[in-house]
Scaffold this motif. Structure first.
Motif, PDB file in Angstrom:
ATOM      1  N   GLY A   1       1.451   4.645  -1.403  1.00  0.00           N
ATOM      2  CA  GLY A   1       2.092   3.814  -0.170  1.00  0.00           C
ATOM      3  C   GLY A   1       2.557   2.566  -1.555  1.00  0.00           C
ATOM      4  O   GLY A   1       3.144   1.825  -0.565  1.00  0.00           O
ATOM      5  N   THR A   2       1.795   2.270  -2.472  1.00  0.00           N
ATOM      6  CA  THR A   2       1.683   1.274  -2.804  1.00  0.00           C
ATOM      7  C   THR A   2       2.612   0.970  -4.722  1.00  0.00           C
ATOM      8  O   THR A   2       1.755   1.387  -5.677  1.00  0.00           O
ATOM      9  CB  THR A   2       1.598  -0.031  -3.216  1.00  0.00           C
ATOM     10  N   PRO A   3       3.604   1.770  -5.089  1.00  0.00           N
ATOM     11  CA  PRO A   3       4.010   2.872  -6.341  1.00  0.00           C
ATOM     12  C   PRO A   3       4.278   1.198  -7.020  1.00  0.00           C
ATOM     13  O   PRO A   3       3.014   1.557  -8.504  1.00  0.00           O
ATOM     14  CB  PRO A   3       4.976   3.334  -6.195  1.00  0.00           C
ATOM     15  N   PHE A   4       4.955   0.459  -6.837  1.00  0.00           N
ATOM     16  CA  PHE A   4       4.827  -0.394  -7.863  1.00  0.00           C
ATOM     17  C   PHE A   4       4.074  -1.448  -8.588  1.00  0.00           C
ATOM     18  O   PHE A   4       3.417  -1.809  -9.531  1.00  0.00           O
ATOM     19  CB  PHE A   4       5.437  -1.893  -7.223  1.00  0.00           C
ATOM     20  N   THR A   5       2.638  -1.640  -7.474  1.00  0.00           N
ATOM     21  CA  THR A   5       1.834  -2.596  -7.947  1.00  0.00           C
ATOM     22  C   THR A   5       0.906  -1.771  -8.353  1.00  0.00           C
ATOM     23  O   THR A   5      -0.242  -1.777  -9.049  1.00  0.00           O
ATOM     24  CB  THR A   5       0.919  -2.939  -6.492  1.00  0.00           C
TER      25      THR A   5
ATOM     26  N   THR B   1      -0.279  -5.776  -3.063  1.00  0.00           N
ATOM     27  CA  THR B   1      -0.813  -5.015  -2.043  1.00  0.00           C
ATOM     28  C   THR B   1      -0.267  -4.522  -1.086  1.00  0.00           C
ATOM     29  O   THR B   1       0.833  -4.004  -0.111  1.00  0.00           O
ATOM     30  CB  THR B   1      -2.108  -3.938  -2.246  1.00  0.00           C
ATOM     31  N   ALA B   2      -1.012  -5.857  -0.486  1.00  0.00           N
ATOM     32  CA  ALA B   2       0.159  -6.411   0.538  1.00  0.00           C
ATOM     33  C   ALA B   2       1.208  -6.040   1.693  1.00  0.00           C
ATOM     34  O   ALA B   2       1.944  -6.473   2.298  1.00  0.00           O
ATOM     35  CB  ALA B   2      -1.169  -7.351   1.249  1.00  0.00           C
ATOM     36  N   LEU B   3       2.204  -7.004  -0.082  1.00  0.00           N
ATOM     37  CA  LEU B   3       2.807  -7.446  -0.097  1.00  0.00           C
ATOM     38  C   LEU B   3       3.923  -6.292  -0.295  1.00  0.00           C
ATOM     39  O   LEU B   3       5.414  -6.652   1.025  1.00  0.00           O
ATOM     40  CB  LEU B   3       3.651  -8.843  -0.907  1.00  0.00           C
ATOM     41  N   GLU B   4       3.826  -5.386  -0.618  1.00  0.00           N
ATOM     42  CA  GLU B   4       5.016  -4.474  -1.178  1.00  0.00           C
ATOM     43  C   GLU B   4       4.749  -3.204   0.455  1.00  0.00           C
ATOM     44  O   GLU B   4       5.504  -2.916   0.295  1.00  0.00           O
ATOM     45  CB  GLU B   4       4.030  -3.222  -2.014  1.00  0.00           C
ATOM     46  N   ARG B   5       3.273  -3.378   0.862  1.00  0.00           N
ATOM     47  CA  ARG B   5       3.683  -2.642   2.328  1.00  0.00           C
ATOM     48  C   ARG B   5       4.006  -3.123   2.862  1.00  0.00           C
ATOM     49  O   ARG B   5       4.416  -2.222   3.731  1.00  0.00           O
ATOM     50  CB  ARG B   5       1.981  -2.641   2.725  1.00  0.00           C
ATOM     51  N   ARG B   6       4.535  -4.218   3.212  1.00  0.00           N
ATOM     52  CA  ARG B   6       5.312  -4.575   3.877  1.00  0.00           C
ATOM     53  C   ARG B   6       6.871  -5.054   3.976  1.00  0.00           C
ATOM     54  O   ARG B   6       7.484  -4.806   5.084  1.00  0.00           O
ATOM     55  CB  ARG B   6       4.833  -6.039   4.626  1.00  0.00           C
ATOM     56  N   ILE B   7       7.139  -4.840   2.563  1.00  0.00           N
ATOM     57  CA  ILE B   7       8.481  -5.637   2.742  1.00  0.00           C
ATOM     58  C   ILE B   7       9.256  -4.228   1.534  1.00  0.00           C
ATOM     59  O   ILE B   7      10.306  -4.300   1.166  1.00  0.00           O
ATOM     60  CB  ILE B   7       8.833  -6.870   2.064  1.00  0.00           C
ATOM     61  N   GLY B   8       8.129  -3.495   1.039  1.00  0.00           N
ATOM     62  CA  GLY B   8       8.512  -2.161   0.697  1.00  0.00           C
ATOM     63  C   GLY B   8       8.242  -2.773  -2.134  1.00  0.00           C
ATOM     64  O   GLY B   8       8.219  -4.037  -1.943  1.00  0.00           O
ATOM     65  N   GLY B   9       8.002  -2.185  -2.990  1.00  0.00           N
ATOM     66  CA  GLY B   9       8.078  -2.183  -3.940  1.00  0.00           C
ATOM     67  C   GLY B   9       9.826  -2.760  -4.596  1.00  0.00           C
ATOM     68  O   GLY B   9       9.261  -3.633  -5.764  1.00  0.00           O
ATOM     69  N   VAL B  10      10.625  -2.436  -4.382  1.00  0.00           N
ATOM     70  CA  VAL B  10      11.973  -3.533  -4.613  1.00  0.00           C
ATOM     71  C   VAL B  10      11.686  -4.760  -4.636  1.00  0.00           C
ATOM     72  O   VAL B  10      11.440  -5.333  -5.286  1.00  0.00           O
ATOM     73  CB  VAL B  10      13.359  -1.925  -4.577  1.00  0.00           C
ATOM     74  N   ARG B  11      11.814  -4.826  -3.426  1.00  0.00           N
ATOM     75  CA  ARG B  11      11.608  -6.437  -3.050  1.00  0.00           C
ATOM     76  C   ARG B  11      10.480  -6.802  -3.819  1.00  0.00           C
ATOM     77  O   ARG B  11      10.710  -8.250  -4.333  1.00  0.00           O
ATOM     78  CB  ARG B  11      12.104  -6.317  -1.904  1.00  0.00           C
ATOM     79  N   ALA B  12       8.903  -6.527  -3.522  1.00  0.00           N
ATOM     80  CA  ALA B  12       7.572  -6.923  -4.172  1.00  0.00           C
ATOM     81  C   ALA B  12       7.965  -7.211  -5.321  1.00  0.00           C
ATOM     82  O   ALA B  12       7.784  -8.722  -5.411  1.00  0.00           O
ATOM     83  CB  ALA B  12       6.993  -6.092  -3.243  1.00  0.00           C
ATOM     84  N   ALA B  13       8.662  -6.304  -6.027  1.00  0.00           N
ATOM     85  CA  ALA B  13       8.655  -6.950  -7.613  1.00  0.00           C
ATOM     86  C   ALA B  13       9.845  -7.883  -7.890  1.00  0.00           C
ATOM     87  O   ALA B  13       9.863  -8.451  -8.914  1.00  0.00           O
ATOM     88  CB  ALA B  13       8.836  -5.474  -8.282  1.00  0.00           C
TER      89      ALA B  13
END
Length: 275
Positions: free
Chosen positions: A78-82, A150-162
């Motif tokens: 669900g949130t690979p980056f985080t 976690t909340a940010l990545e679930r909404r905008i995806g891992g690339v943009r959260a990074a």
């Protein structure tokens, strides 16, 4: 042979037992056969429709949405980056807690984003400084990292959260260290300020908090933003580390400034958690 009846007597044959009589005393068709058409073969027997009870109106009240608390935590799919970044931070925090204090201080110093290191190896120290948590896993920034990213990545995806995290980490670092270098250059600060210890994930977390606030509903956005700003201002007023505290506020502003980018082509919400 039995005699065969001819003429009208054949029409006046005896009625079937139990067959109802018409007004003229002649047996009429049975109720179950009354709706069948004469001369149409292979018709199904008519049945009397059962009287269904009146349908009850459906309950139009919306179902209660119970938050799934496990979605507050990162997962590998669900949130690979985080999740992967958090695993790295857990390892480095364990090393910092168990290794020799002298070795840990050397690692911190070599990873510091002070002016001296930024001039020599800017990319290396900007990446290395983000591998440590100031205060370890018991720091408030460790918990904030898990919940916010976690909340940010679930909404905008891992690339943009990074990208949000990296923008806050890099830009806030430069915004605080470049003035230090200029102040030393013009004689307003001593040369020792070029080697101040500066590391950790707090700038990236602050930027993520600012960006996440822009994705919340208005009744939740402004309280979250006000709470984060109040906590950071309280640290600045304490004046324990003014340059870092200014960096936190700058990183939060960077996250808020990125609202148009994080809202663009926003991913559909997959979690009912009101974050």
């Amino acid at each position: 042979m039995e005699p065969i009846a001819t003429g009208p007597s054949s029409a006046a044959s005896a009625p079937l037992a139990g067959a109802p009589l018409t007004d003229g005393g002649v047996a009429g068709p049975a109720p179950a056969l009354a709706d069948l058409l004469d001369g149409m073969p292979r018709q199904r027997h008519a049945t009397v429709p059962a009287c269904d009870p009146a349908p009850t109106p459906a309950d139009t009240r919306p179902a209660l949405r119970v938050p799934r608390l496990w979605r507050l935590l990162p997962t590998p799919t669900g949130t690979p980056f985080t999740f992967s970044y958090g695993a790295v931070l857990a390892v480095t925090s364990t090393v910092a807690a168990m290794a020799d204090p002298g070795l840990v201080h050397t690692l911190y110093q070599n990873s510091s984003t002070d002016v001296a290191h930024l001039v020599r190896t800017p990319v290396l120290v900007l990446l290395a400084s983000a591998l440590w948590i100031a205060g370890g896993v018991l720091s408030p920034y460790a918990l904030a990292f898990v919940l916010v990213l976690t909340a940010l990545e679930r909404r905008i995806g891992g690339v943009r959260a990074a990208c949000v995290f990296l923008a806050g980490h890099v830009l806030a670092t430069l915004a605080t260290e470049v003035p230090v270098g200029l102040a030393v250059l013009f004689g307003h600060l001593p040369p020792t300020s070029l080697h101040r210890l500066d590391y950790g994930i707090s700038f990236g977390v602050a930027a993520g908090t600012g960006a996440l606030a822009g994705l919340l509903s208005p009744w939740l956005r402004w309280p979250v933003l006000a709470l984060a700003t109040g906590l950071l201002l309280n640290d600045l007023i304490a004046f324990e580390d003014p340059m870092t505290n200014w960096g936190h506020l700058i990183a939060l502003a960077i996250g808020v400034g990125g609202w148009p980018l994080v809202r663009r082509r926003r991913l559909p919400a997959v979690s009912p958690v009101p974050l």
